[in-house]
Design a protein around this motif. Sequence first.
Motif, PDB file in Angstrom:
ATOM      1  N   LYS A   1       3.876   1.572  -1.278  1.00 23.07           N
ATOM      2  CA  LYS A   1       4.483   1.723  -2.600  1.00 23.07           C
ATOM      3  C   LYS A   1       3.501   2.296  -3.615  1.00 23.07           C
ATOM      4  O   LYS A   1       3.904   2.993  -4.549  1.00 23.07           O
ATOM      5  N   ASN A   2       2.215   2.030  -3.445  1.00 21.45           N
ATOM      6  CA  ASN A   2       1.203   2.515  -4.381  1.00 21.45           C
ATOM      7  C   ASN A   2       0.715   3.921  -4.057  1.00 21.45           C
ATOM      8  O   ASN A   2      -0.024   4.509  -4.837  1.00 21.45           O
ATOM      9  N   ASP A   3       1.115   4.460  -2.920  1.00 17.24           N
ATOM     10  CA  ASP A   3       0.713   5.805  -2.522  1.00 17.24           C
ATOM     11  C   ASP A   3       1.501   6.831  -3.334  1.00 17.24           C
ATOM     12  O   ASP A   3       2.723   6.894  -3.258  1.00 17.24           O
ATOM     13  N   LYS A   4       0.791   7.633  -4.125  1.00 20.79           N
ATOM     14  CA  LYS A   4       1.460   8.593  -5.007  1.00 20.79           C
ATOM     15  C   LYS A   4       2.222   9.659  -4.235  1.00 20.79           C
ATOM     16  O   LYS A   4       3.282  10.095  -4.642  1.00 20.79           O
ATOM     17  N   GLU A   5       1.684  10.074  -3.085  1.00 21.34           N
ATOM     18  CA  GLU A   5       2.325  11.117  -2.288  1.00 21.34           C
ATOM     19  C   GLU A   5       3.644  10.638  -1.680  1.00 21.34           C
ATOM     20  O   GLU A   5       4.594  11.395  -1.544  1.00 21.34           O
TER      21      GLU A   5
ATOM     22  N   LYS B   1       0.829  -1.204   0.000  1.00 25.70           N
ATOM     23  CA  LYS B   1       0.000   0.000   0.000  1.00 25.70           C
ATOM     24  C   LYS B   1       0.865   1.256   0.000  1.00 25.70           C
ATOM     25  O   LYS B   1       0.541   2.234  -0.668  1.00 25.70           O
TER      26      LYS B   1
ATOM     27  N   SER C   1       5.551   7.907  -2.819  1.00 25.03           N
ATOM     28  CA  SER C   1       6.409   7.098  -3.686  1.00 25.03           C
ATOM     29  C   SER C   1       7.820   7.678  -3.821  1.00 25.03           C
ATOM     30  O   SER C   1       8.806   6.935  -3.813  1.00 25.03           O
ATOM     31  N   SER C   2       7.956   8.991  -3.928  1.00 26.88           N
ATOM     32  CA  SER C   2       9.297   9.580  -4.040  1.00 26.88           C
ATOM     33  C   SER C   2      10.050   9.523  -2.703  1.00 26.88           C
ATOM     34  O   SER C   2      11.281   9.434  -2.677  1.00 26.88           O
TER      35      SER C   2
END
Length: 190
Positions: A69-73, A67, A75-76
């Motif tokens: 890894k899939n979080d756009k906020e 979960k 991921s970086s």
Amino acid sequence: MNINDIEKRIIRDFKRNCIITFLILIVMLFFKYVIYKEVILWVINFIFFAVFFCCIGSFVMAYNIKKLKNDKELSSELNNILFHIPYNYMLTENYVIGHYSKKETIKYKDIVLICYSYSGTRNGIYKKIDIIKKNGKKYSFEIGSTSLYLEKDEEPKDFSNILLEKNQNILVGKTKENKKVLLEKYNIKI
């Protein structure tokens, strides 16, 4: 260290726990139907369920990492992890991320107070750091232990040092002065 290293470690532990659970189940069936020794069977049952619940815990952590890894906020953030305690939390450039039982993300700028606490269980004595956010929500992270679960080279002081480096406005400890500041500035009573 990055999130892929952590994920590999958790998945490796999950696979190991599943294999051990399966082997114990085979031994349990052997004792039940071939040897008929009840005392040994009870011991093996206990070991089976202990490893089985470790297996479930590893699965939950692997799911939480997926979960994250899939979080756009985030991921970086997950490519550069500053500090990590296995099976508990990680510190990134802007966040404290808990990933044990559920995903918890705390921005450094939202933290107003940190303090230490201790708790004892049958597995050892745990040193925890309690974090209070501006909205009054409290989080607790295990940062040290006499338990075998934490690696010995990890220094709990690194956790608070990184927090204080990222946000110089954090209050440390539940002193009278800090309680007064929290009540006046953030309307938080502890």
